[in-house]
Design a protein around this motif. Structure first.
Motif, PDB file in Angstrom:
ATOM      1  N   LEU A 121     -11.996   0.915   2.533  1.00 45.69           N
ATOM      2  CA  LEU A 121     -10.716   0.580   2.201  1.00 45.69           C
ATOM      3  C   LEU A 121      -9.630   0.072   3.071  1.00 45.69           C
ATOM      4  O   LEU A 121      -8.667  -0.576   2.913  1.00 45.69           O
ATOM      5  CB  LEU A 121     -10.433   1.807   1.560  1.00 45.69           C
ATOM      6  CG  LEU A 121      -8.857   1.941   1.035  1.00 45.69           C
ATOM      7  CD1 LEU A 121      -8.481   0.947  -0.094  1.00 45.69           C
ATOM      8  CD2 LEU A 121      -8.296   3.546   0.334  1.00 45.69           C
ATOM      9  N   LEU A 122      -9.990   0.813   4.357  1.00 41.14           N
ATOM     10  CA  LEU A 122      -9.023   0.292   5.575  1.00 41.14           C
ATOM     11  C   LEU A 122      -8.955  -1.258   5.889  1.00 41.14           C
ATOM     12  O   LEU A 122      -7.753  -1.874   5.838  1.00 41.14           O
ATOM     13  CB  LEU A 122      -9.203   1.128   6.676  1.00 41.14           C
ATOM     14  CG  LEU A 122      -8.631   0.564   8.042  1.00 41.14           C
ATOM     15  CD1 LEU A 122      -7.264   1.163   7.895  1.00 41.14           C
ATOM     16  CD2 LEU A 122      -9.253   1.690   9.353  1.00 41.14           C
ATOM     17  N   ILE A 158      -5.364   4.904   7.757  1.00 39.76           N
ATOM     18  CA  ILE A 158      -5.304   4.451   6.465  1.00 39.76           C
ATOM     19  C   ILE A 158      -3.525   4.740   6.434  1.00 39.76           C
ATOM     20  O   ILE A 158      -2.734   3.988   5.766  1.00 39.76           O
ATOM     21  CB  ILE A 158      -6.011   5.101   5.215  1.00 39.76           C
ATOM     22  CG1 ILE A 158      -7.177   4.197   5.469  1.00 39.76           C
ATOM     23  CG2 ILE A 158      -5.214   5.074   4.079  1.00 39.76           C
ATOM     24  CD1 ILE A 158      -8.369   4.844   4.445  1.00 39.76           C
ATOM     25  N   LEU A 159      -3.227   6.044   6.700  1.00 39.17           N
ATOM     26  CA  LEU A 159      -1.837   6.408   6.435  1.00 39.17           C
ATOM     27  C   LEU A 159      -0.947   5.679   7.074  1.00 39.17           C
ATOM     28  O   LEU A 159       0.319   5.328   6.695  1.00 39.17           O
ATOM     29  CB  LEU A 159      -1.886   8.093   7.217  1.00 39.17           C
ATOM     30  CG  LEU A 159      -0.504   8.628   7.115  1.00 39.17           C
ATOM     31  CD1 LEU A 159      -0.063   8.911   5.660  1.00 39.17           C
ATOM     32  CD2 LEU A 159      -0.695   9.969   7.849  1.00 39.17           C
ATOM     33  N   ALA A 212       1.020  -1.191  -0.133  1.00 37.51           N
ATOM     34  CA  ALA A 212      -0.246   0.037  -0.113  1.00 37.51           C
ATOM     35  C   ALA A 212       0.786   1.258  -0.036  1.00 37.51           C
ATOM     36  O   ALA A 212       1.914   1.445   0.756  1.00 37.51           O
ATOM     37  CB  ALA A 212      -0.840   0.050   1.140  1.00 37.51           C
ATOM     38  N   TRP A 213       0.438   2.201  -0.938  1.00 35.17           N
ATOM     39  CA  TRP A 213       1.195   3.431  -1.008  1.00 35.17           C
ATOM     40  C   TRP A 213       0.195   4.618  -1.005  1.00 35.17           C
ATOM     41  O   TRP A 213      -0.768   4.606  -1.554  1.00 35.17           O
ATOM     42  CB  TRP A 213       2.195   3.440  -2.272  1.00 35.17           C
ATOM     43  CG  TRP A 213       3.227   2.295  -2.548  1.00 35.17           C
ATOM     44  CD1 TRP A 213       2.817   0.924  -2.841  1.00 35.17           C
ATOM     45  CD2 TRP A 213       4.463   2.585  -2.288  1.00 35.17           C
ATOM     46  NE1 TRP A 213       4.153   0.317  -2.912  1.00 35.17           N
ATOM     47  CE2 TRP A 213       5.172   1.518  -2.636  1.00 35.17           C
ATOM     48  CE3 TRP A 213       5.270   3.738  -2.193  1.00 35.17           C
ATOM     49  CZ2 TRP A 213       6.503   1.144  -2.723  1.00 35.17           C
ATOM     50  CZ3 TRP A 213       6.519   3.616  -1.928  1.00 35.17           C
ATOM     51  CH2 TRP A 213       7.307   2.270  -2.392  1.00 35.17           C
ATOM     52  N   LEU A 214       0.770   5.726  -0.516  1.00 34.30           N
ATOM     53  CA  LEU A 214       0.017   7.057  -0.666  1.00 34.30           C
ATOM     54  C   LEU A 214       1.032   7.906  -1.269  1.00 34.30           C
ATOM     55  O   LEU A 214       2.432   8.329  -0.702  1.00 34.30           O
ATOM     56  CB  LEU A 214      -0.260   7.477   0.820  1.00 34.30           C
ATOM     57  CG  LEU A 214      -0.723   8.806   0.856  1.00 34.30           C
ATOM     58  CD1 LEU A 214      -2.372   8.817   0.156  1.00 34.30           C
ATOM     59  CD2 LEU A 214      -1.066   9.035   2.448  1.00 34.30           C
ATOM     60  N   LEU A 261      -2.614   4.984  -3.497  1.00 34.45           N
ATOM     61  CA  LEU A 261      -3.701   6.031  -3.250  1.00 34.45           C
ATOM     62  C   LEU A 261      -2.817   7.382  -3.425  1.00 34.45           C
ATOM     63  O   LEU A 261      -1.714   7.521  -3.228  1.00 34.45           O
ATOM     64  CB  LEU A 261      -3.888   6.028  -1.843  1.00 34.45           C
ATOM     65  CG  LEU A 261      -4.376   4.739  -1.336  1.00 34.45           C
ATOM     66  CD1 LEU A 261      -4.836   4.701   0.108  1.00 34.45           C
ATOM     67  CD2 LEU A 261      -5.709   4.085  -2.015  1.00 34.45           C
ATOM     68  N   CYS A 262      -3.656   8.352  -4.025  1.00 36.39           N
ATOM     69  CA  CYS A 262      -2.960   9.829  -4.145  1.00 36.39           C
ATOM     70  C   CYS A 262      -3.854  10.820  -3.518  1.00 36.39           C
ATOM     71  O   CYS A 262      -5.421  10.721  -3.578  1.00 36.39           O
ATOM     72  CB  CYS A 262      -3.109  10.125  -5.949  1.00 36.39           C
ATOM     73  SG  CYS A 262      -2.318   8.879  -6.808  1.00 36.39           S
ATOM     74  N   ALA A 263      -3.347  11.797  -2.825  1.00 39.18           N
ATOM     75  CA  ALA A 263      -4.117  12.734  -2.241  1.00 39.18           C
ATOM     76  C   ALA A 263      -3.103  14.069  -2.108  1.00 39.18           C
ATOM     77  O   ALA A 263      -1.811  13.926  -2.250  1.00 39.18           O
ATOM     78  CB  ALA A 263      -4.506  12.168  -0.942  1.00 39.18           C
TER      79      ALA A 263
END
Length: 405
Positions: free
Chosen positions: A145-146, A172-173, A46-48, A160-162
Motif C-alpha cells: 500500500l505504501l 504510511i501515516l 490519501a486520508w487516515l 484508510l480507517c484505523a
C-alpha cells in the motif's frame, strides 16, 4: 458552518469532522475544474480516519466517498443523487469498499486494490478506495500500500480507517492527511436514533451509555434481543467469582456464549457460500462421476474457502468476547466511580446504570486499589486474546484475578 445533511447526516456527533470533509470535497471539485493554489489545498490523495470503535470511521469514509462522487451542483454529499446513493451502498463503479471478516488483510488482496486504484475513474471524477480495516493489514500488505500512496494515480483517493495512528506504519501515516474522530456523546446518539429508528429517547440514552458511545452497539442493544441478553450475561460474571469453582465456571460460560454467538452468525453464511461455490465449480451438474467432484482443482478451492470460514469464525468469536470484556471493564469503572463518590451522586454518570445496585455492593466491599487491579486484569485478557492466547485460558486467568483482586 451548519452541519450539512444528506450523506453527512449519518455521521453522528462529529460536526468538526463533517466541516473539514465538506471543505475537502469542495476543494476536490476545484481540482477537477483545473484550479490551483489555496482553492485546492484542503484536498489530498490519501486520508487516515482514526477514532475509537463506534465513532463512525466507516460512516465518515463512505460519506466522504459519496461527496467526492456527488453530482449536485451546490452541496457535495447531497445524499439524493444516484452517485451518493451508490457510493454509500457500495455499488458505485468508482468506489471500492474493503471491510474484511478475516483476521488480517494480506498481500495478494492489497495488490488487487493497488491495481484497481491505477485505473481511470469510469465516471470521470475520482477512483476512491476505502479500507475500513486498515489496521488489519499485514506488514507486507502495508508495504504494498505504501508504494501506491507514494506514487498515486492523478484521480485516485485512498481513505484508510484505523482505531489510532499507532495502528499504522509511520511511513504510511506521514503520507496521509489525518482526521481524528471522537466518541459521540450519549445524548447525540439518543437524539439521532430516536429520530431515525423511532425508539424511545430515554431507552436510547440508556443504551448509548451502556454502549459507551458506540453507535452500532447502541442500535444492537435497542433492536437485537440477543445482543441485550449477551450484555446481561457478561455482567453476571463479577458476581460469580466468589470462589475458584464459580470463577472458572463463569469464565467457561462467557467463552461458550461468545462461541455460540459466532456459530449462529457463521453457520448460515458458511453453508450458503459453500453451496454457491460448489454450483460454480460444477458439483451436481451433468452426468457421470465428474459432476460429483467438480472441475479440476475443486478440492483445493473448497479447502481454501473452508480455511477462510474458520478464520472468520475465529474473528467473530474474538469480537463477541471482546464486547463482553469491554462491558465488564466498564462495570468495574462504575465500581470505582462509586468508591470515590459514596454519596451516590456518581450514579448519574454510570455506564451500566441498570446494574447500579450490583456495582454498589462490590464498591462497598472492596478498595479502589482492588478495583484498579481488576480493571487491569480485564485489559490484560483482551490483550492476550488479541495475541492469539486461547480465549478460555485468558478469561480463566482474568476470572481468578477478579476473585482475589
Amino acid at each position: 458552518m451548519t452541519q450539512p445533511g444528506g450523506a453527512w447526516s449519518a455521521l453522528i456527533g462529529q460536526p468538526g469532522a463533517v466541516e473539514r470533509l465538506h471543505d475537502a470535497a469542495d476543494a476536490a471539485r476545484a481540482v477537477l475544474a483545473g484550479e490551483t493554489g489555496a482553492a485546492v489545498a484542503a484536498m489530498t490523495h490519501a486520508w487516515l480516519f482514526t477514532g475509537p470503535p463506534g465513532s463512525g470511521r466507516s460512516t465518515a469514509a463512505r460519506a466522504f466517498a459519496a461527496a467526492l462522487q456527488c453530482t449536485d451542483a451546490y452541496a457535495p454529499g447531497c445524499g439524493q443523487c444516484q452517485d451518493c446513493h451508490t457510493a454509500i451502498a457500495g455499488t458505485h463503479p468508482d468506489v471500492t469498499l474493503v471491510a474484511t471478516d478475516q483476521l488480517t488483510i494480506g498481500v495478494e488482496q492489497t495488490r488487487g486494490l493497488v491495481l484497481g486504484a491505477a485505473m481511470s475513474p469510469s465516471r470521470r471524477r475520482w477512483q476512491v478506495i476505502v479500507v475500513e480495516d486498515a489496521d488489519r493489514m499485514t506488514e507486507g500488505a502495508a508495504n504494498v500500500l505504501l508504494k501506491a500512496i507514494e506514487e498515486p494515480a492523478p484521480r485516485t483517493v485512498w481513505i484508510l480507517c484505523a482505531p489510532s495512528t499507532a495502528d499504522m506504519l509511520p511511513t504510511i501515516l506521514s503520507r496521509c492527511r489525518h482526521l481524528a474522530l471522537r466518541t459521540p456523546s450519549p445524548d447525540a446518539i439518543a437524539d439521532a436514533l430516536s429520530a431515525t429508528d423511532g425508539v424511545d429517547r430515554e431507552r436510547a440514552l440508556a443504551a448509548a451509555q451502556a454502549a459507551q458511545g458506540h453507535i452500532g452497539r447502541t442500535r444492537a442493544l435497542l433492536l437485537d434481543s440477543a445482543a441485550a441478553a449477551g450484555r446481561t450475561e457478561a455482567l453476571k460474571l463479577p458476581s460469580e467469582v466468589a470462589d475458584v469453582g464459580r470463577a472458572l465456571k463463569a469464565a467457561q460460560s462467557l467463552v461458550d456464549a461468545a462461541a455460540a454467538e459466532a456459530k449462529a452468525l457463521s453457520e448460515t453464511l458458511d453453508a450458503k457460500e459453500t453451496e454457491e461455490l460448489k454450483v460454480a465449480l460444477g458439483y451436481g451438474q451433468g452426468k457421470g462421476s465428474g459432476s460429483a467432484r467438480g472441475v479440476a482443482g475443486s478440492a483445493g478451492i473448497l479447502k481454501e474457502l473452508e480455511t477462510k470460514q474458520k478464520r472468520r469464525a475465529t474473528r467473530t468469536q474474538r469480537d463477541a468476547l471482546d464486547r463482553a470484556l469491554i462491558d465488564i471493564a466498564a462495570f468495574y469503572r462504575d465500581v470505582l466511580a462509586q468508591q470515590f463518590d459514596p454519596s451516590g451522586a456518581a450514579t448519574l454518570g454510570l455506564v451500566h446504570s441498570d446494574h447500579a445496585h450490583q456495582t454498589r455492593a462490590i464498591a462497598a466491599n472492596s478498595s479502589p486499589a482492588t478495583t484498579l487491579r481488576r480493571i487491569e486484569a480485564v485489559i490484560e485478557a483482551r490483550k492476550a486474546i488479541a495475541a492469539n492466547v486461547a480465549p478460555l485460558l485468558a478469561v480463566e486467568a482474568m476470572a481468578l484475578t477478579l476473585r482475589t483482586g
